[in-house]
Design an enzyme around this catalytic site. Structure first.
Site, short mmCIF file in Angstrom:
data_model
loop_
_atom_site.label_atom_id
_atom_site.label_comp_id
_atom_site.label_asym_id
_atom_site.label_seq_id
_atom_site.Cartn_x
_atom_site.Cartn_y
_atom_site.Cartn_z
N GLY A 87 51.13 -29.00 25.52
CA GLY A 87 50.49 -30.16 26.12
C GLY A 87 50.94 -31.48 25.52
N CYS A 88 49.97 -32.38 25.38
CA CYS A 88 50.27 -33.74 24.91
C CYS A 88 50.80 -33.77 23.49
CB CYS A 88 49.01 -34.60 25.01
SG CYS A 88 48.42 -34.85 26.70
N ALA A 89 50.57 -32.71 22.72
CA ALA A 89 51.03 -32.69 21.33
C ALA A 89 52.46 -32.18 21.20
CB ALA A 89 50.11 -31.80 20.49
N GLY A 90 53.10 -31.76 22.30
CA GLY A 90 54.35 -31.03 22.24
C GLY A 90 55.49 -31.70 21.50
N MET A 131 47.77 -35.30 19.99
CA MET A 131 46.82 -34.19 20.04
C MET A 131 46.98 -33.46 21.35
SD MET A 131 43.48 -36.60 20.46
CE MET A 131 44.08 -37.58 19.08
#
Length: 305
Positions: free
Chosen positions: A95-98, A292
């Site tokens: 997701g956004c933390a990738g 995150m």
């Protein structure tokens, strides 16, 4: 209207697009879009650094908005004519933390092979995994998510204008594992975005950052450049409140949110680019990157110039 987003970018033909497109249409759009804008991000990155494609020794691709097999890394190696002995890896579902785990893997590779270069690509076609219903989390997801790609090259360098990665810190909160991510409904990806995330984001980020800085003997008031994921207005407000940051310290994150929305994994690299472009880091400065994503995961890195 309350998102603090003025512009977003989407990979589709506005003249032919229909919200009734099939699952296969969405998948094909993800494949076409990720290859096209992913290639452009890579070429922009390599051109900026004066590096040829045959100088790249490893490629890591992070994405969560579609699935490809062979993976995106293999497809791009062929598309870009890269060396056939290049090492590759595809990171899915972060997701956004990738971008942060991607940076960690690239960092590990370069540390193990100091004479080599690793390329990280993050690319998302969020517009190819939208879902339509009347739930608030779907409305919010469709209001803030957008398409984008970012690439970064890692290698050993003595150039004082380039940031150096000092260390990473990860924090997982398994009790919140079902609060953010995707679920599948009839073959379609539907965003999970609990309102609980915006309430705990700042507190969990604070714990992660304190742990990261304590290992380096640093404090938050020594951070010159804050490079925080533009997850959304509420998330940025939570980070500001818990980390006691000023609007000026958050200007790179709010700028990216305003002009690009939340592109998931590429977003924090857009914020890094804005910090490099507008923040004018000087030798001796410190920076802190943070993103995150599902897990619930908080991923951070300390940078020095």
């Amino acid at each position: 209207m309350n998102s603090d987003i003025d512009y977003r970018h989407f990979f589709f033909d506005i003249d032919t697009f229909s919200p009734t497109e099939s699952v296969d249409d969405m998948h094909n759009r993800f494949r076409e879009g990720s290859l096209k804008i992913g290639e452009q991000a890579i070429l922009n990155c390599l051109n900026e650094g004066g590096i040829a494609t045959n100088e790249v020794d490893a490629i890591i691709c992070a994405s969560c908005t579609g699935y490809l097999c062979p993976g995106l890394s293999s497809l791009l190696i062929k598309q870009l004519g890269m060396r056939t002995d290049i090492q590759r890896a595809d990171l899915l579902g972060m997701g956004c933390a990738g971008a942060m785990p991607g940076l960690q893997r690239a960092y590990d590779y370069v540390k193990a092979y100091p004479d080599r270069k690793a390329l990280l690509l993050t690319v998302e076609i969020c517009s190819a995994c939208y879902y339509i219903d009347d739930s608030l989390e779907t409305v919010v997801g469709n209001a803030i998510c957008s398409d984008g790609a970012a690439a970064v090259i890692l290698g050993m360098s003595d150039d004082p204008s380039e940031p150096k990665i000092v260390r990473f810190e990860s924090h997982l909160e398994p009790s919140l594992i079902d609060k953010v991510g995707f679920e599948q409904r009839e073959g379609r990806l539907r965003i999970i975005l609990s309102k609980d995330i915006r309430d705990v984001a700042g507190k969990l980020a604070s714990v992660t950052i304190q742990s990261l800085l304590s290992r380096d003997g640093s404090t938050m008031d020594q951070i010159d450049h804050w490079i925080l994921h533009s997850g959304g207005r509420k998330v940025i407000e939570s980070l500001q409140r818990e980390l006691h940051l000023t609007e000026d310290q958050l200007r790179h994150s709010t700028c990216v949110l305003k002009n690009f929305g939340n592109m998931s994994s590429p977003t924090v690299l857009f914020v890094l680019q804005e910090a490099l472009r507008e923040g004018h880091p000087h030798p001796g400065d410190s920076g802190l990157m943070l993103a995150m994503g599902p897990g619930l995961a908080i991923e951070a890195a300390l940078l020095h110039w």
